[in-house]
Write a protein that holds these residues in place. Structure first.
Motif, PDB file in Angstrom:
ATOM      1  N   THR A  10      56.839  49.646   0.226  1.00 42.36           N
ATOM      2  CA  THR A  10      57.788  49.643   1.331  1.00 42.36           C
ATOM      3  C   THR A  10      57.396  50.734   2.324  1.00 42.36           C
ATOM      4  O   THR A  10      57.223  51.893   1.961  1.00 42.36           O
ATOM      5  N   CYS A  11      57.248  50.328   3.579  1.00 42.93           N
ATOM      6  CA  CYS A  11      56.851  51.274   4.616  1.00 42.93           C
ATOM      7  C   CYS A  11      58.087  51.943   5.200  1.00 42.93           C
ATOM      8  O   CYS A  11      59.037  51.275   5.601  1.00 42.93           O
ATOM      9  N   LYS A  12      58.067  53.275   5.253  1.00 39.97           N
ATOM     10  CA  LYS A  12      59.205  54.000   5.818  1.00 39.97           C
ATOM     11  C   LYS A  12      59.149  54.007   7.334  1.00 39.97           C
ATOM     12  O   LYS A  12      60.134  54.274   8.005  1.00 39.97           O
ATOM     13  N   ALA A  13      57.975  53.736   7.882  1.00 39.62           N
ATOM     14  CA  ALA A  13      57.815  53.801   9.334  1.00 39.62           C
ATOM     15  C   ALA A  13      58.319  52.531  10.023  1.00 39.62           C
ATOM     16  O   ALA A  13      59.098  52.595  10.967  1.00 39.62           O
ATOM     17  N   CYS A  14      57.876  51.356   9.534  1.00 43.26           N
ATOM     18  CA  CYS A  14      58.238  50.105  10.201  1.00 43.26           C
ATOM     19  C   CYS A  14      59.096  49.203   9.332  1.00 43.26           C
ATOM     20  O   CYS A  14      59.603  48.191   9.803  1.00 43.26           O
ATOM     21  N   GLY A  15      59.267  49.578   8.064  1.00 40.69           N
ATOM     22  CA  GLY A  15      60.150  48.805   7.188  1.00 40.69           C
ATOM     23  C   GLY A  15      59.496  47.593   6.560  1.00 40.69           C
ATOM     24  O   GLY A  15      60.152  46.828   5.871  1.00 40.69           O
ATOM     25  N   LYS A  59      48.388  52.727   2.258  1.00 38.42           N
ATOM     26  CA  LYS A  59      48.988  52.727   3.587  1.00 38.42           C
ATOM     27  C   LYS A  59      49.551  51.359   3.939  1.00 38.42           C
ATOM     28  O   LYS A  59      49.205  50.348   3.333  1.00 38.42           O
ATOM     29  N   CYS A  60      50.416  51.348   4.953  1.00 38.25           N
ATOM     30  CA  CYS A  60      51.091  50.127   5.347  1.00 38.25           C
ATOM     31  C   CYS A  60      50.115  49.168   6.018  1.00 38.25           C
ATOM     32  O   CYS A  60      49.394  49.556   6.933  1.00 38.25           O
ATOM     33  N   PRO A  61      50.072  47.889   5.550  1.00 36.49           N
ATOM     34  CA  PRO A  61      49.169  46.912   6.164  1.00 36.49           C
ATOM     35  C   PRO A  61      49.624  46.496   7.561  1.00 36.49           C
ATOM     36  O   PRO A  61      48.843  45.923   8.323  1.00 36.49           O
ATOM     37  N   GLN A  62      50.864  46.765   7.892  1.00 39.52           N
ATOM     38  CA  GLN A  62      51.394  46.344   9.190  1.00 39.52           C
ATOM     39  C   GLN A  62      51.090  47.371  10.279  1.00 39.52           C
ATOM     40  O   GLN A  62      50.595  47.036  11.348  1.00 39.52           O
ATOM     41  N   CYS A  63      51.423  48.634  10.009  1.00 36.82           N
ATOM     42  CA  CYS A  63      51.290  49.655  11.057  1.00 36.82           C
ATOM     43  C   CYS A  63      50.305  50.754  10.687  1.00 36.82           C
ATOM     44  O   CYS A  63      49.980  51.597  11.511  1.00 36.82           O
ATOM     45  N   GLY A  64      49.799  50.735   9.441  1.00 35.28           N
ATOM     46  CA  GLY A  64      48.796  51.722   9.042  1.00 35.28           C
ATOM     47  C   GLY A  64      49.370  53.071   8.645  1.00 35.28           C
ATOM     48  O   GLY A  64      48.633  53.987   8.346  1.00 35.28           O
TER      49      GLY A  64
HETATM   50 ZN   LIG Z   1      54.531  50.157   8.491  1.00 38.89          ZN
END
Ligand SMILES: [Zn+2]
Length: 77
Positions: A10-15, A59-64
């Motif tokens: 779970t990404c804390k930056a973009c969810g 790392k997040c695959p969506q926003c890195g």
């Molecule tokens: Zn993200």
């Protein structure tokens, strides 16, 4: 019947929420090892080939972003 373990990221930056199976993690590790071997034995001709995209579980695959939380979950099959 059996269980499949997955890693929920779970990404804390973009969810964004992503799931990685155990198989993905093993394949990712194998690719990284192959890349290391390629660097060590590189003759120059192989450097023009684009590196295969690997899944970075840290790392997040969506926003890195690396602001992620990992949870291991189990599925009944
Ligand atoms: Zn993200």
């Amino acid at each position: 019947m059996g269980k499949i373990k997955e890693t929920e990221v779970t990404c804390k930056a973009c969810g964004a929420v992503s799931y990685y199976g155990k198989q993905d993690a093993i394949q990712n590790l194998g690719k990284q090892m192959q890349n290391v071997g390629k660097d060590l034995t590189c003759c120059g001709c192989c450097s023009v080939l684009p590196n295969k995209k690997t899944v970075d579980l840290s790392k997040c695959p969506q926003c890195g972003s690396r602001a992620i939380t990992k949870t291991t979950i189990e599925h009944e099959v």
